[in-house]
Design an enzyme around this catalytic site. Sequence first.
Site, PDB file in Angstrom:
ATOM      1  N   LYS A 171      63.405  -5.067   1.561  1.00  0.00           N
ATOM      2  CA  LYS A 171      63.610  -6.459   1.182  1.00  0.00           C
ATOM      3  C   LYS A 171      64.802  -6.676   0.251  1.00  0.00           C
ATOM      4  O   LYS A 171      64.990  -5.950  -0.715  1.00  0.00           O
ATOM      5  CB  LYS A 171      62.345  -6.992   0.500  1.00  0.00           C
ATOM      6  CG  LYS A 171      61.132  -7.052   1.419  1.00  0.00           C
ATOM      7  CD  LYS A 171      59.930  -7.638   0.688  1.00  0.00           C
ATOM      8  CE  LYS A 171      58.734  -7.767   1.629  1.00  0.00           C
ATOM      9  NZ  LYS A 171      57.560  -8.370   0.946  1.00  0.00           N
ATOM     10  N   GLY A 175      62.233   3.481 -11.171  1.00  0.00           N
ATOM     11  CA  GLY A 175      62.573   2.198 -11.779  1.00  0.00           C
ATOM     12  C   GLY A 175      63.752   2.251 -12.725  1.00  0.00           C
ATOM     13  O   GLY A 175      64.583   1.338 -12.743  1.00  0.00           O
ATOM     14  N   GLY A 207      63.112   4.518  -5.488  1.00  0.00           N
ATOM     15  CA  GLY A 207      62.281   4.162  -4.340  1.00  0.00           C
ATOM     16  C   GLY A 207      62.029   5.293  -3.374  1.00  0.00           C
ATOM     17  O   GLY A 207      61.653   6.401  -3.760  1.00  0.00           O
TER      18      GLY A 207
END
Length: 398
Positions: free
Chosen positions: A197, A377, A354
Site C-alpha cells: 500500500k 519500524g 517490513g
Amino acid sequence: MAYRSLDDMDLAGKRVLVRVDLNVPMEDGRVTDTTRIERILPTIRDIAAANGKVILLAHFGRPKGERVASMSLKPVVRPLSELLGLAVDFAEDCIGAEAAAAVDKMVPGGILLLENTRYHKGEEKNDPDFAKALAANGDIYVNDAFSAAHRAHASTEGLAHLLPSCAGRTMQAELDALGAALAAPKRPVLAVVGGAKVSSKIDLLENLVAKVDMLVIGGGMANTFLAAKGTDVGKSLCEHDLADTARRIMEKAAREGCEIVLPADAVVAREFKAGAENETVALDAIPADAMILDVGAKSIETVKAKIDIAATLVWNGPLGAFEIAPFDAATVAAAAHAAARTREGKLLSVAGGGDTVAALNHARAAQDFSYVSTAGGAFLEWLEGKTLPGVAALEAEA
C-alpha cells in the site's frame, strides 16, 4: 552524524548498561530465531574483553507495565550463553534491590541480563525517575538497539542523558550504512520501494524523491501509481482514493530530478495461489477480471539496467507477491542482480524494513548485500527522514 563508539570509552571495571534488541520470536518458551541475538554478540564480546561488566537491558513484547510470565526474558539466557560461549546471569528485575544485588556480584568481563524493561510503566513513558533507577546500576550507557531507536523510552533515550553514552557495534554499523546510503552517498542513488500500500509509505516516498536519482516502485503500490496515470489495473490491489497523492509524488519527483520507474508489463492471474495459471501482458491489456501479482520480463530488465548504473542502492519491499511462486520471479531476479553487483564491488546496497529481509532471504541474496537492517519500524522512519530519539540522544552526547 557525530557519535561516540565503544572505541572512545574506558570500559575496564565499569558497569556498562547495554540496551539491546532481544524481542525475538518464541514458541513454547523457546527462542525460534536467534538473528537478533547474533547481531549483539560483537558488542557484548568487546565490552567483556575490555573487562567491562556487561549489563543487558531489553524489552520483550507488550506487557504494558505488568509482570507477564510469557514475556519474561529468562528464556533468552540459554541461547545467548550458547552463542557467546560465556556464562550469562539473570536478574528477575531491571531496577531495585534485586537488580542492584545481581550487579554488585558481577566481576569484570561478566554478563548479566536484566528482566524485561516494559514490566515497568515508566519505560514506555520515558519517566525520569525510572530512567534514574536504571542508571543507578551503570557507569556507562551503550545503545545497541537501532531497531528500538524510534521510540523515546527510558532505556532507549532517557538513559543517554544520564550517563556517558555511545553506540554499540550493531548501532554503529547501522548508522554507518545508512549514512553511506543517503546522508553522503555515491551517486547515482537508486531506491527500490515495494509493498502492498502507498498509504503506509507516503512519507517515505516523498522523502526519497528529494534524495535519490531513481526510484523503482513495485508491488501493490505500483498499481496505485499506474491507475493514477490512467491504466486500468483490473481487480488488482489498488488504492484508487490515493490517485491524487500518487500524482503529487510524481510531480515532486519531476521537480527534484528523480526518475520514477514504474512497471512496463505485468504478470496477471485470476487467483492468488501457488502455481496459479498466469500470463504476462502489456499494461494496456490487463484483463478486467485479473489481478497484477508481479511485474513481467520487460520490467525486470529495466530494473536490472537501473541497478547497473547505480552506485548506491536502498531497497525496501518486494516487487511482487514474492511469498508465492511464480510471483516471486521479479523480486528474486532483481535481488540476485543487486547482490552480484555488490559482490563485484560496483554497488553499495542497503536494505531493510517490513518484508524486505524475508524477500531477500527468499532470493538468497541477503548475505551479499552491503548491509541488511532488521530494524523494521526504525529503518522505515529513518528512510522517511524522521528524527529517531534514540539516535538523536547519542548525537547530543557526542
